[in-house]
Write an enzyme that holds these catalytic residues in place. Structure first.
Site: not given
Ligand code: NI
Length: 390
Positions: A79, A137
């Site tokens: 991401d 994340e």
């Molecule tokens: Ni990172």
């Protein structure tokens, strides 16, 4: 062992083109539709069995070795961040307000390169590799969601490997540390309630601004006065909001921030003192306070044997690189969820190059890294996985 480096370098254009393509087309957490589509296609091209749609956009692929043996999980995050890019790079983001400012574009490209490196040797592997491409994340809980959706089942991994390209370290360095490597992170909200009054008549109210100022100051005593001097913790107040006018004492003040630590006992101590300080200091000034602490991620704890193992591989594979065996950061990583029950190693690949202006910190609008770190990262991860499956 050296073959991994040579081969990863021969794939440099492949890795870099993928990285730049992901960089041009960044996607926020759980929205990595284009990215995960490319990941799935590349993995299918290798003839791998690919599962998609895990935790929305997550992708899992298995490389089955020629002989039976353990399972090694290799994880890569995909991401981007809600940041407007200012690098001016030829491959800069074409998606307004979204940017790969942490290097996850590189991680995704590294993952696909690791897939190639290991798939080409599948007959030699005694065991299998579970490649995990994770969404979200950046504080959105992608890893936890993948765990809930079964990433650690069928087959259950015996070991895990994960990495970060790391601009806190120069290109040519590698950080692999046993034990805590990244911090446990919590966020917090504080509300301090007093009694509003005219700014010229403070005696008629109870000033929550004064109480908030004392609370911010007193919170800094937790790390400096309560935590053991040789242990690590952070308490940061990062937002403070109260009042609207020059001549009005407001009824309340709200604050936000983050708490970081490595050890469970330190974390417990900091949380206890945090609540005591907030409510006690506010009460001493006649205010009421509420303190809420929200869990984000546990600490990333490297298994001692796994860390020693990866250190050994790094020494053999990249003898010219500086190996830092004590490097830790108070940053957080949700890979911690996948490492809680499975011995793993999370390592850092130095990627900064100050001479080329590639040394802005992670999450900075001008963040970019030395792409020569890409093949190094892929080679080290692939070599470590292959060696675990000898
Ligand atoms: Ni990172």
């Amino acid at each position: 062992m050296m073959d991994f480096v040579t081969e990863a370098e021969s794939l440099f254009n492949y890795t870099r083109e993928l990285r730049r393509d992901f960089h041009r087309h960044p996607e926020l957490g759980f929205q990595e539709v284009r990215t995960s589509g490319i990941v799935a296609n590349e993995l299918k091209e290798l003839g791998l069995e690919v599962a998609t749609g895990i935790a929305e956009t997550g992708v899992i692929a298995m490389i089955e070795g020629g002989k039976p043996g353990p399972v090694v999980l290799c994880r890569f995050d995909m991401d981007a961040l809600p940041i407007t890019e200012e690098t001016g790079a030829e491959y800069a983001s074409q998606n307004a307000g979204v940017m790969h400012a942490c290097g996850h574009d590189g991680h995704t490209a590294i993952g696909l390169t690791v897939a190639k490196l290991l798939n080409g040797r599948r007959e030699e592997l005694a065991g299998s590799v579970k490649l995990v491409f994770q969404p979200a994340e950046e504080g959105l809980g992608g890893a936890e969601r993948m765990v809930k959706e079964g990433v650690l089942d069928g087959p259950r991994p015996d070991y895990s490997l994960s990495l970060h390209l790391w601009n806190e370290k120069p290109y040519g360095t590698i950080g692999v540390t046993p034990g805590p490597a990244m911090a446990a992170a919590e966020s917090f909200n504080i509300t301090i309630t007093g009694k509003g009054a005219h700014g010229a008549a403070p005696h008629q109210g109870i000033d929550p601004i004064l109480a908030a100022a004392q609370v911010v100051t007193a919170l800094q005593s937790i790390v400096s006065r309560n935590v053991h001097p040789l242990e690590a913790a952070v308490v940061s107040v990062t937002a403070i909001e109260g009042g609207t006018a020059h001549n009005v004492i407001p009824p309340n003040v709200k604050m936000k921030g983050t708490i970081r630590s490595y050890l469970p006992e330190v974390r417990e101590l900091v949380h206890r003192r945090f609540r005591e300080v907030v409510t006690g200091v506010a009460a001493s000034l006649g205010c009421e306070a509420t303190a809420e602490i929200f869990d984000m991620t546990p600490a990333v704890i490297n298994d001692a044997k796994m860390a020693a193992y990866v250190q050994g591989i790094a020494r053999d594979l990249l003898p010219q690189d500086a190996l830092d065996t004590t490097y830790r950061t108070m940053g957080a990583e949700d890979m911690a969820y996948m490492m809680q029950d499975i011995p793993g190693c999370y390592f850092f690949i130095g990627s900064a190059n100050a001479d080329r202006g590639l040394d802005y910190g992670h999450h900075h609008p001008r963040f970019d890294f030395d792409e020569r770190a890409l093949p190094k990262a892929a080679a080290l991860m692939a070599a470590a996985a292959a060696d675990l499956l000898k």
